[in-house]
Design a protein around this motif. Structure first.
Motif, mmCIF file in Angstrom:
data_model
loop_
_atom_site.group_PDB
_atom_site.id
_atom_site.type_symbol
_atom_site.label_atom_id
_atom_site.label_comp_id
_atom_site.label_asym_id
_atom_site.label_seq_id
_atom_site.Cartn_x
_atom_site.Cartn_y
_atom_site.Cartn_z
ATOM 1 N N TYR A 940 -0.984 5.883 6.852
ATOM 2 C CA TYR A 940 -1.157 4.469 6.576
ATOM 3 C C TYR A 940 -2.545 4.177 6.008
ATOM 4 O O TYR A 940 -2.721 3.308 5.148
ATOM 5 C CB TYR A 940 -0.915 3.644 7.850
ATOM 6 C CG TYR A 940 0.542 3.309 8.052
ATOM 7 C CD1 TYR A 940 1.188 2.429 7.194
ATOM 8 C CD2 TYR A 940 1.274 3.870 9.110
ATOM 9 C CE1 TYR A 940 2.537 2.117 7.382
ATOM 10 C CE2 TYR A 940 2.613 3.566 9.296
ATOM 11 C CZ TYR A 940 3.242 2.696 8.419
ATOM 12 O OH TYR A 940 4.570 2.386 8.591
ATOM 13 N N ARG A 943 -3.456 3.664 2.440
ATOM 14 C CA ARG A 943 -3.095 2.386 1.825
ATOM 15 C C ARG A 943 -2.169 2.578 0.608
ATOM 16 O O ARG A 943 -2.239 1.871 -0.385
ATOM 17 C CB ARG A 943 -4.353 1.621 1.364
ATOM 18 C CG ARG A 943 -5.296 1.238 2.505
ATOM 19 C CD ARG A 943 -6.525 0.538 1.978
ATOM 20 N NE ARG A 943 -7.462 0.207 3.057
ATOM 21 C CZ ARG A 943 -7.419 -0.912 3.801
ATOM 22 N NH1 ARG A 943 -6.475 -1.810 3.579
ATOM 23 N NH2 ARG A 943 -8.309 -1.127 4.758
ATOM 24 N N LYS A 975 1.076 -0.779 10.383
ATOM 25 C CA LYS A 975 1.899 -1.383 9.340
ATOM 26 C C LYS A 975 1.303 -2.707 8.883
ATOM 27 O O LYS A 975 1.265 -3.002 7.682
ATOM 28 C CB LYS A 975 3.329 -1.603 9.852
ATOM 29 C CG LYS A 975 4.127 -0.314 9.965
ATOM 30 C CD LYS A 975 5.537 -0.571 10.496
ATOM 31 C CE LYS A 975 6.384 -1.286 9.487
ATOM 32 N NZ LYS A 975 7.786 -1.393 9.921
ATOM 33 N N TYR A 978 -2.075 -1.833 6.902
ATOM 34 C CA TYR A 978 -2.142 -0.947 5.727
ATOM 35 C C TYR A 978 -0.899 -0.923 4.842
ATOM 36 O O TYR A 978 -0.950 -0.415 3.712
ATOM 37 C CB TYR A 978 -2.424 0.498 6.175
ATOM 38 C CG TYR A 978 -3.734 0.644 6.920
ATOM 39 C CD1 TYR A 978 -4.949 0.476 6.254
ATOM 40 C CD2 TYR A 978 -3.736 0.966 8.284
ATOM 41 C CE1 TYR A 978 -6.156 0.621 6.947
ATOM 42 C CE2 TYR A 978 -4.939 1.129 8.958
ATOM 43 C CZ TYR A 978 -6.143 0.946 8.289
ATOM 44 O OH TYR A 978 -7.322 1.087 8.960
ATOM 45 N N LEU A 979 0.229 -1.432 5.320
ATOM 46 C CA LEU A 979 1.463 -1.291 4.549
ATOM 47 C C LEU A 979 1.433 -2.183 3.309
ATOM 48 O O LEU A 979 1.119 -3.370 3.396
ATOM 49 C CB LEU A 979 2.675 -1.652 5.422
ATOM 50 C CG LEU A 979 4.040 -1.374 4.782
ATOM 51 C CD1 LEU A 979 4.243 0.124 4.595
ATOM 52 C CD2 LEU A 979 5.155 -1.962 5.663
#
Length: 983
Positions: A940, A943, A975, A978-979
């Protein structure tokens, strides 16, 4: 010559390296050998000056050349086949020459060297090596050769003195007498110095058992002293020669021919190889045979009978000088003839001064005064005829002058039937002004009947008569007349040529060849005879012999029309070759091109044609995947194109095709050089501009390719306008298709430069000019795909496929469908791409089809494609593939293999988000949640993860992992932080 020379001359060096070390020679022999070797090289100098003497007689020269290698007083060569490195070409030198047998060398020197009256070839600094022995005794002689005239074919002067080396074989005659024969001549090589002691023979004071060995210093001293003494003897002989020669000339000048001949022949006994002396001897013998009272008296009577009064008077005087007591000639012959000449002087002078009417009036006046004796003045009618003829020449439609001229000539002949000048004049008049060839032949019949057999004019009359019979198609009669001329003058080359030329036209080629050969033997510089013999050889299918004769004729000088004929013959073979080439009959095409080159060895078109055969062969070998063979064929094509360019330096088409061949074997820089040369030769060569741009695209120089395409478009635009104005519909269509292609190529470069708007504009133009340009649709699809307009991309790929089912169109369509998540259709397109791409050209098509299978949950099919793809070189640094490969293993329950491949991906790219996430899923599936969480955090933190990418993996492998509250809490934090919402 350093190949054949050292093959022929050097072989005995190798074979006899173990010659007995006990071979010896006496000092007396060594001195004589050295002198004879030097004298032989000096004899060579005399021979070369004889060959290049401007007034030598061809038959005499051929005898001298033959005597140079046959047993004779003037022999210098061991045989006619000894090898001489050619120095006739001014630029020849060490390592830059060709080998010639001695006989050919002398004949080439005769033809190509501009001859002089004085000796223009000189040898200096003559140095002789020590006596040596292998299978025979020999010495080397080094000398400087200076050619003082010019090389005729290039009209180039010889500007340098060149150092030569003669290898001289010595043969003992016993009693310290030796004969020397040259066995080879080369350019001197300083790397093999004359002073080398290799193969030196031991020299002793005498032949006794106790004889001491002569040192090198003593030998040199003794040898130089001996040679100097012998040369002093030669100088005394030269003085004797000059004395004989001078006295003989004095006697010749005073017309004492017999005494002069005796002294000339004594001079020849002293010094035989002097061309000016040989000419003097021939002239003197001729004068002796002619210089008799009866001879001059008979000739004078003949001249009188032919009314050549001036010649007759001179000949009577010559006879009287030989026999002074024949004084009756003055009263009976000379005085009456002188009076007659005086009567004719005024009208003749008026004629010669151009006072034509005055000449006619003066003749009429004299004839009127001698009305009853007109038959005594046929000359006056002849003069009137000549005056009227000159009037006619000034005014060609003057019928009165035409009639009066013929009437006057006929009157002169009527009054004196043996009047040679009048009959010759009338014969020529019939030809030039009446085209009455039959009457002219009749006059020549009389002339040939009346002339004495030893008259030099008689064979000429037969030749002229033969030519007239040729005009009236009396070919048998013409051949008979030429044969009579040959019988009367068997050493006149032109007579044989005339007969041969007639036989050639009558298609009697074997007979013609015999006569052409004879003409050339008598006159080796007979340019037209070489030309016609070449034509004759063409008819006999002897094209190589024909080409050799044409080449020789051209060196000697031909008229433009004859050169054009040779070109035409060669080009006819070329055209035949082109027709065979068009019919794909390469064997007969190559044969025809070879015939063209046999006739004209620098026929650029034929060389280009041979190159085309190799180029097309290479293209076909490429299609059949015979890559090694195709490369060799392309290289052969390149060599032939280069030969064509050498013959025609501005041959743009050959330069362009050479570039194409270089491109095919990936010699891109050489290809660009060839295209540049083609464009320099012809800037309107559109194909060269386009090909240059394509090659620049191949080496990723897209920016510079644009200029090539702009130039091509400009030229095509001009051509299109020309075709449009001329109403040439088919040509317009062809040019529009070319314009379409260039716009497509321009758009391709712009696409690679990421200039998408400009690329689209060019590709739109390409499609507008030709809506069946599949490549234009393909690249426009690539542009649309690059700017994420997949619907338009798919539409263009579909349009490309409708025009042509190319593997790359299917591949591009499949890739776009894959991106659009239409995996079943993507798979179908990838299937076609795999089927059509037999080379294969697209390395990752199995990978992309495998991904489509994967996304379509066809996992085993996906594994098959991935496994095959994993065997290629393309995967060596492809971390993304290994991440997908590992994930597929994970879905198939092959966890260990999955972990291994995830680690492989990470060894290539340690922050690969897909590999990190997948490896985390693998550990989560295996229950190692701590390790799984660490890897998921790293994934994660890159990025680079999107919801779509991980959603299925979460649902498949992280269900149990997320049942642990701490794991779920931390995972959701990752999540949220960084998602990515979209990729």
């Amino acid at each position: 010559m350093k190949q054949n020379y050292y093959v022929l001359v050097g072989i005995f060096f190798l074979l006899l390296s173990n010659a007995s070390a006990q071979d010896k020679i006496t000092l007396k022999d060594a001195k004589e050998i050295s002198y004879q070797a030097k004298a032989t090289v000096q004899g060579l100098e005399g021979l070369l000056n004889y060959v290049t003497f401007s007034e030598n007689v061809p038959s005499e020269l051929q005898e001298v050349i033959a005597n140079s290698y046959k047993p004779s007083r003037n022999r210098v060569f061991y045989n006619k086949n000894i090898i001489i490195e050619d120095d006739i070409t001014p630029e020849a030198g060490l390592g830059k020459t060709k080998d010639l047998p001695a006989e050919k060398y002398l004949n080439d020197l005769d033809i190509h060297y501009e001859k002089t009256m004085d000796a223009s070839i000189s040898f200096s600094n003559i140095a002789v090596s020590s006596v040596k022995k292998k299978d025979y005794v020999y010495v080397k002689v080094k000398f400087d050769a200076k050619f003082g005239s010019k090389f005729k074919p290039k009209k180039a002067a010889y500007t340098t003195t060149r150092t030569r080396e003669a290898l001289v074989r010595m043969e003992s005659e016993g009693g310290n007498k030796w004969k020397a024969f040259i066995v080879g001549i080369s350019f001197y090589d300083p790397a093999k110095p004359l002073e080398s002691a290799d193969n030196n023979i031991e020299v002793t004071t005498d032949e006794s058992v106790n004889a001491s060995v002569v040192s090198e210093e003593e030998l040199m001293r003794e040898r130089e002293s001996y040679i100097q003494a012998r040369e002093e003897e030669e100088k005394r002989k030269e003085a004797i020669f000059q004395e004989y020669f001078s006295l003989a000339n004095t006697l010749y000048s005073s017309r004492q021919y017999k005494e002069a001949l005796e002294l000339f022949e004594k001079a020849k006994e002293v010094k035989s190889l002097v061309p000016s002396l040989d000419k003097k001897i021939l002239d003197t013998k001729r004068m002796i045979s002619e210089n008799t009272y009866d001879n001059f008296k008979n000739k004078a009577d003949q001249a009188k009978s032919e009314r050549r009064f001036k010649d007759a008077i001179q000949l009577y005087k010559e006879a009287l000088a030989i026999k002074p007591d024949a004084h009756f000639l003055v009263d009976t012959e000379i005085t009456p003839l002188t009076k007659k000449l005086d009567e004719l002087t005024l009208p003749k002078n008026k004629l010669e001064s151009g006072d034509l009417q005055g000449a006619i009036d003066e003749c009429d006046k004299i004839l009127k005064e001698n009305k009853k004796a007109k038959n005594e003045f046929p000359e006056l009618y002849y003069i009137k005829g000549m005056a009227y003829q000159k009037m006619l020449e000034k005014k060609s439609d003057d019928s009165r002058s035409r009639d009066r001229a013929l009437e006057s000539f006929s009157s002169a002949i009527e009054y004196f039937p043996n009047y040679v000048d009048a009959r010759l004049a009338r014969a020529e008049f019939y030809v030039m002004h009446k085209s009455d060839f039959v009457s002219a032949i009749t006059d020549y019949d009389v002339l040939t009947s009346n002339a004495l057999d030893d008259s030099p004019e008689k064979p000429i009359y037969f030749v002229k008569k033969g030519r007239l019979k040729n005009i009236v198609q009396n070919y048998n009669g013409a051949a008979e007349d030429y044969a009579r001329a040959i019988a009367l003058s068997p050493k006149t080359a032109s007579h044989y040529f005339d007969l041969g030329e007639l036989q050639f036209r009558l298609k009697k080629f074997d007979e013609a060849l015999v006569n052409f050969n004879k003409a050339i033997t008598l006159d080796p510089k007979y340019n037209v005879a070489y030309y016609y013999r070449g034509l004759n050889y063409v008819e006999q299918k002897e094209n190589r012999k024909a080409g050799a004769d044409f080449s020789e004729a051209e060196k000697l000088g031909l008229e433009q029309v004859q050169l054009q004929m040779i070109e035409s013959i060669s080009n006819n073979f070329f055209i035949a070759g082109q027709n065979f080439l068009s019919a794909h009959d390469f064997i007969n095409a190559d044969t025809a091109f070879n015939h063209a080159l046999a006739i004209r060895n620098c026929n650029a078109l034929a060389l280009h044609g041979k190159g085309e055969i190799r180029f097309i062969t290479a293209e076909e070998q490429n299609l059949r995947s015979y890559f090694s063979a195709s490369k060799a064929s392309y290289q052969e094509a390149i060599e032939l194109y280069r030969q064509a360019i050498k013959c025609k330096p501005t041959y743009s088409e050959a330069q362009y095709k050479e570039g194409m061949a270089h491109h095919r074997i990936r010699e891109y820089n050489l290809a660009l050089q060839s295209y540049a040369a083609a464009i320099q030769s012809d800037n309107s060569n559109i194909k060269a501009h386009i090909a240059s741009g394509i090659t620049k695209q191949e080496i990723l120089d897209f920016a510079n390719s644009l200029q090539d395409y702009n130039t091509a478009l400009s030229l095509l635009s001009t051509s299109y306008e020309t075709a449009r104005k001329a109403g040439k519909k088919e040509e317009q269509t062809a040019i529009r298709n070319d314009i379409s292609r260039v716009h497509q190529l321009y758009g391709k470069s712009m696409y690679h430069l990421k200039q998408y708007p400009s690329s689209l504009a060019s590709l739109n133009q390409a499609i507008e000019h030709n809506e069946k340009n599949a490549e234009a649709f393909y690249y426009r699809g690539q542009v649309y795909e690059a700017i994420d307009n997949l619907s338009k991309a798919l539409k263009d790929y579909d349009a490309a496929l409708k025009v042509g089912q190319h593997y790359k169109y299917y591949y591009a369509n499949g890739s776009a469908l894959h991106k659009s998540k239409n995996y079943p259709l993507a798979i179908n397109n990838f299937n076609e791409a795999v089927r059509l791409d037999t080379l294969p050209a697209v390395s990752n098509k199995l990978y992309l089809r495998g991904l489509s299978y994967f996304k379509n949950r066809m996992l085993n099919d996906a594994m098959d494609d991935f496994t095959e793809y994993a065997k290629t070189n393309a995967v060596k640094s492809d971390s993304i593939f290994y991440a997908d490969y590992a994930l597929l293993h994970l879905y198939l329950g092959k966890d260990a293999e999955a972990i291994e491949n995830f680690n492989q991906a990470l060894s290539m790219q340690q922050n690969n988000p897909k590999a990190l996430f997948g490896l985390g899923c693998a550990y989560a599936k295996g229950g190692d949640y701590q390790k799984a969480l660490e890897l998921l955090e790293k994934a994660y933190q890159t990025r680079q993860l999107t919801k779509d990418e991980i959603q299925l993996d979460e649902q498949t492998f992280l269900v149990d992992f997320l049942k642990v509250k701490t794991n779920k809490k931390r995972y959701n934090e990752l999540k949220k932080s960084y998602l990515l919402t979209a990729k």
